[in-house]
Write a protein that holds these residues in place. Structure first.
Motif: not given
Ligand code: ADP
Length: 308
Positions: A171, A222, A238
């Protein structure tokens, strides 16, 4: 007068009995409804787990065959098409794996291993796999271990821990256009029986608005509506991380400032290893900078994103 009081008491007693019966009946109805809802939710999770498995098997076949096709002397155009099919297939497999994991956790079918492993190896292996993705975006990937001279041998599920770290670092790379991604592992406390560790994944990416910092840990969630369009993803990563860590007795939270970066903090308490863990024959972190214990963020001032 006495007769009136007696009559009133009888009426009250009758009402009370009636009320008690009513409460007992309603409680029984509610219990049945709750059991039915739980059974339905369990059946749904089991259905999803079975379906995901059934889809995964033929998809692996398609990917394997397409791999052979890529190496079968195709013309440059055909090669490009086959590579595109491979990328989409791998992405689909990733999504299915996430759905399978999530439904397994939800239905209570995910069991964690109890293996002896070295935390440093697990983090290094994860970073080595992700280094090419960081390099492709021109990002610096760095690791720091505190203390750095005594690799920690723990007992737990290294594969699932790797899945968590891989999700967080993946991510961080995905949501960062320039700068660096740093993974810091710190031993907080150590007793004869257990160790408390903190793993922090910090990036200089787009950041997360404060109103979304809890929401992103929910499934299919998200930070904002444009995320899927801009970056892809399903919003499951997450949610899986938080649930896996809960199963391990750990926790995850995020500190972030939009436009500056994010810092995902994992706290974990695991038993120490029962046996000596062999050092892997291939060490080395190509594409990953190893920071000295006292070093601050290479491009920053050492303060968390929220404090800048
Ligand atoms: P995905 O990446 O498949 O959308 P995740 O559950 O891993 O699903 O992440 C959920 C959301 O959290 C992402 O869509 C993004 O909006 C936000 N996110 C996660 N990690 C980060 C990061 N390092 N920087 C910015 N936003 C993040």
């Amino acid at each position: 007068m006495l007769e009136q009081i007696h009559e009133r008491d009888e009426r009250l007693a009758h009402h009370r009995d009636h009320l008690e019966q009513e409460v007992t009946a309603r409680t029984a109805q509610l219990r049945l409804a709750k059991e039915a809802a739980e059974a339905a939710s369990q059946a749904k999770s089991e259905f999803l787990a079975t379906m995901s498995h059934e889809i995964r098997t033929p998809l692996n076949g398609v990917l394997g065959m397409n791999d052979l096709l890529i190496d079968s002397g195709l013309t440059p155009r055909q090669h490009l098409w086959a590579e595109a099919a491979q990328t989409s297939g791998r992405h689909l497999l990733g999504v299915i794996n996430d759905i399978l994991d999530f439904s397994k956790i939800e239905s209570g079918h995910l069991e964690l291993e109890a293996l002896d492993f070295r935390l440093e190896d697990t983090i290094e292996e994860t970073l080595a796999l992700l280094a090419p993705a960081a390099e492709a975006k021109g990002l610096e990937l760095a690791a720091q271990f505190v203390p750095h001279d005594a690799p920690l041998a723990l007992r737990g599920d290294p594969l699932r821990l790797r899945q968590v770290v891989s999700n967080l670092v993946g991510n961080a790379i995905k949501f960062t256009e320039e700068g660096e991604v740093v993974v810091r592992t710190t031993l907080l406390t150590l007793s004869e029986a257990q160790a408390e560790v903190r793993i922090v994944v910090e990036d200089t990416g787009i950041g997360i608005p404060s109103e979304a910092t809890e929401k992103i840990f929910e499934h299919f969630s998200q930070a904002d509506g444009s995320t899927t369009r801009r970056f892809g993803g399903t919003g499951l990563g997450l949610a899986i991380c938080r649930r896996l860590l809960a199963l391990m007795g750990g926790r995850i939270r995020v500190e972030s400032e939009p436009g500056t970066g994010s810092k995902f903090i994992v706290d974990l308490c695991l038993p120490v290893a029962r046996t000596a863990v062999p050092v892997p024959s291939t060490t080395g972190l190509e594409g990953v900078r190893v920071l000295e214990p006292g070093a601050r963020r290479p491009g920053g001032d050492g303060r968390p994103p929220g404090a800048r």
